[in-house]
Scaffold this motif. Structure first.
Motif, short mmCIF file in Angstrom:
data_model
loop_
_atom_site.label_atom_id
_atom_site.label_comp_id
_atom_site.label_asym_id
_atom_site.label_seq_id
_atom_site.Cartn_x
_atom_site.Cartn_y
_atom_site.Cartn_z
N UNK A 135 7.47 -4.06 -8.52
CA UNK A 135 7.18 -4.11 -9.94
C UNK A 135 5.97 -3.21 -10.24
N UNK A 136 5.84 -2.77 -11.51
CA UNK A 136 4.73 -1.86 -11.85
C UNK A 136 3.35 -2.39 -11.49
N UNK A 137 3.17 -3.72 -11.52
CA UNK A 137 1.85 -4.28 -11.22
C UNK A 137 1.62 -4.47 -9.73
N UNK A 138 2.64 -4.23 -8.89
CA UNK A 138 2.53 -4.47 -7.46
C UNK A 138 1.98 -3.25 -6.73
N UNK A 139 1.18 -3.52 -5.72
CA UNK A 139 0.70 -2.47 -4.81
C UNK A 139 0.82 -2.99 -3.38
N UNK A 140 0.94 -2.08 -2.44
CA UNK A 140 1.04 -2.48 -1.05
C UNK A 140 1.48 -1.34 -0.17
N UNK A 141 1.76 -1.64 1.09
CA UNK A 141 2.18 -0.63 2.06
C UNK A 141 3.49 -1.05 2.71
N UNK A 142 4.24 -0.06 3.17
CA UNK A 142 5.56 -0.29 3.75
C UNK A 142 5.47 -0.42 5.26
N UNK A 143 6.04 -1.48 5.80
CA UNK A 143 6.07 -1.68 7.25
C UNK A 143 7.14 -0.77 7.85
N UNK A 144 6.72 0.13 8.72
CA UNK A 144 7.68 1.07 9.32
C UNK A 144 7.95 0.80 10.79
N UNK A 170 -3.73 -5.20 -1.42
CA UNK A 170 -3.75 -3.93 -0.70
C UNK A 170 -3.24 -2.84 -1.62
N UNK A 171 -3.99 -1.77 -1.77
CA UNK A 171 -3.59 -0.66 -2.64
C UNK A 171 -2.44 0.11 -2.00
N UNK A 172 -1.84 0.99 -2.80
CA UNK A 172 -0.70 1.78 -2.31
C UNK A 172 -1.09 2.75 -1.20
N UNK A 173 -2.39 3.06 -1.09
CA UNK A 173 -2.84 3.93 -0.01
C UNK A 173 -3.33 3.14 1.20
N UNK A 174 -3.17 1.81 1.15
CA UNK A 174 -3.53 0.97 2.28
C UNK A 174 -4.97 0.52 2.31
N UNK A 184 -11.86 0.64 1.81
CA UNK A 184 -11.68 0.84 3.24
C UNK A 184 -10.28 0.35 3.60
N UNK A 185 -9.68 0.94 4.62
CA UNK A 185 -8.32 0.55 4.98
C UNK A 185 -8.27 -0.92 5.39
N UNK A 186 -7.17 -1.59 5.07
CA UNK A 186 -7.10 -3.04 5.25
C UNK A 186 -7.13 -3.46 6.71
#
Length: 408
Positions: A135-144, A170-174, A184-186
């Motif tokens: 959703x537009x309000x969501x941020x996060x990172x993709x588990x690869x 967690x922001x979209x940049x982690x 700082x990165x999570x």
């Protein structure tokens, strides 16, 4: 004697003084500089990525272990510099020092820093976020990628979106919030956890939000040298191929002049400074990217051949590994049994009851030997090369009964 107290993490542009005994003289040396960055950095000696403070004070060989002082308190400990650059040094910040000391006090030994065992991809691309139903309000990172040996392996799934860690978005940049308007990165939050401590992870899976509790474990070696090359946020995984071998004698097993060793990065470094481009491609790629599928797994390779009549014609197998980059020399099977690690290979050879043995390598090449003739030749080869034992000390401990039987 007055002792200095541990202080806080200095802010950007704050002045620090590094004290120590670097090369170039016998007296104490003091260099001054300011804080340039505070971010996770790869620790060269520990092969791990933790928070570090970058300063522009000169840190030279001999400075390592010396305090970085801010006012009348210790801001950190000097430990490395950036090769090829001028006046870019790094100090270990107080939170990392305190975490290390607390672990020693609780367990009596160094346990390491925790990891989730994940490789995550930023989700800064709009199409990528739409594809995974964010959703537009969501941020996060993709588990690869998930380490099969981690607790997260049975909880998280590939293509999950990690939205929060312990309630911290967690922001979209982690990254996550850090001090005044800094980020700082999570994974810094992960590394500051204690062994066996749990974390609440909020994820988005197939468009639905879920909350999972994951137990965090320390990793003996955290492999991060592919972070910038892969474009991932971080690869906090215990590698199949060890990055370092500090305070540990090399493992080896010799049979019929064939020298078997577990693959390590120091082994690949023997190909020179440009080892990434000069070492065998198969071994290099597996060392940098592959994860263990089971505990104790190793890549066993044929490193060299000590010449003798018993192995005539096999000397080329070790040479091909050095001359042809597509030849790996990994030992895949012994008499049809897949090799788990060097100790497993040693046990299979020592307990062999067949007249003829077969060793399969990863490039489809085969070694066949008469077992009894090879066993006799092994003693002859060891004596010729003045090698006291056919196996390293770590393998000898598990072979005491076998050695006693053979002596009888």
């Amino acid at each position: 004697m007055n002792f200095l107290e541990l202080g806080d993490i200095p802010f950007l542009q704050e002045a620090v003084a590094v004290v120590g005994y670097p090369q170039g003289g016998d007296n104490i040396s003091v260099t001054k500089g300011v804080v340039s960055r505070v971010e996770p950095t790869q620790y060269v000696h520990g092969a791990t990525q933790l928070m570090a403070i970058q300063i522009d004070a000169a840190i030279n060989p001999g400075n390592s272990g010396g305090p970085a002082i801010m006012g009348n308190k210790v801001a950190g400990v000097a430990f490395q510099n950036l090769s090829g650059a001028e006046n870019i040094g790094y100090i270990i910040p107080v939170p990392v020092i305190k975490h290390f000391i607390a672990g020693i006090e609780e367990s009596g030994k160094y346990m390491g820093f925790c990891s989730m065992g994940l490789s995550c991809q930023p989700t800064e691309n709009v199409q990528l976020r739409n594809h995974f139903k964010m959703q537009p309000h969501m941020t996060g990172v993709l588990v690869s990628k998930i380490n099969p040996l981690s607790d997260a392996y049975g909880v998280l799934k590939k293509d999950d979106i990690i939205l929060e860690f312990d309630g911290v978005p967690i922001a979209n940049d982690g990254t996550v919030p850090f001090r005044n308007r800094e980020r700082i990165t999570f994974d810094h939050l992960v590394s500051m956890k204690k062994p066996n401590e749990t974390a609440l992870v909020k994820v988005l899976r197939n468009g639905e939000e879920h909350a999972f509790t994951i137990t965090l474990q320390p990793v003996s070696v955290v492999f991060t040298s592919m972070v910038k090359m892969s474009g991932d946020l971080q690869v906090k995984l215990q590698p199949l191929v060890p990055v370092h071998q500090f305070d540990k004698l090399p493992s080896y097993y010799i049979f019929a002049g064939l020298v078997f060793v577990p693959l390590t990065q120091p082994y690949l470094h023997e190909y020179g400074e440009d080892w990434y481009n000069t070492s065998p491609r198969r071994l290099c790629e597996r060392a940098l990217r592959e994860l263990p599928k089971r505990a104790g797994e190793q890549l066993v390779i044929l490193s060299q051949v000590l010449m003798d009549d018993i192995n005539a014609g096999y000397e080329r197998l070790a040479e091909l590994q050095r001359l042809k980059r597509n030849c790996g020399g990994q030992v895949k099977k012994f008499n049809g049994i897949e090799i788990k690690n060097l100790k497993h290979l040693c046990q299979l050879v020592e307990n062999c009851s067949r007249e003829s043995l077969r060793i399969d390598l990863d490039d489809d090449r085969v070694v066949a030997l008469n077992y009894e003739s090879a066993r006799i030749a092994t003693s002859r080869i060891l004596e010729r090369h003045r090698i006291p034992s056919r196996m390293s000390i770590d393998l000898l401990s598990g072979q005491n009964s076998l050695l006693m039987d053979s002596a009888e």
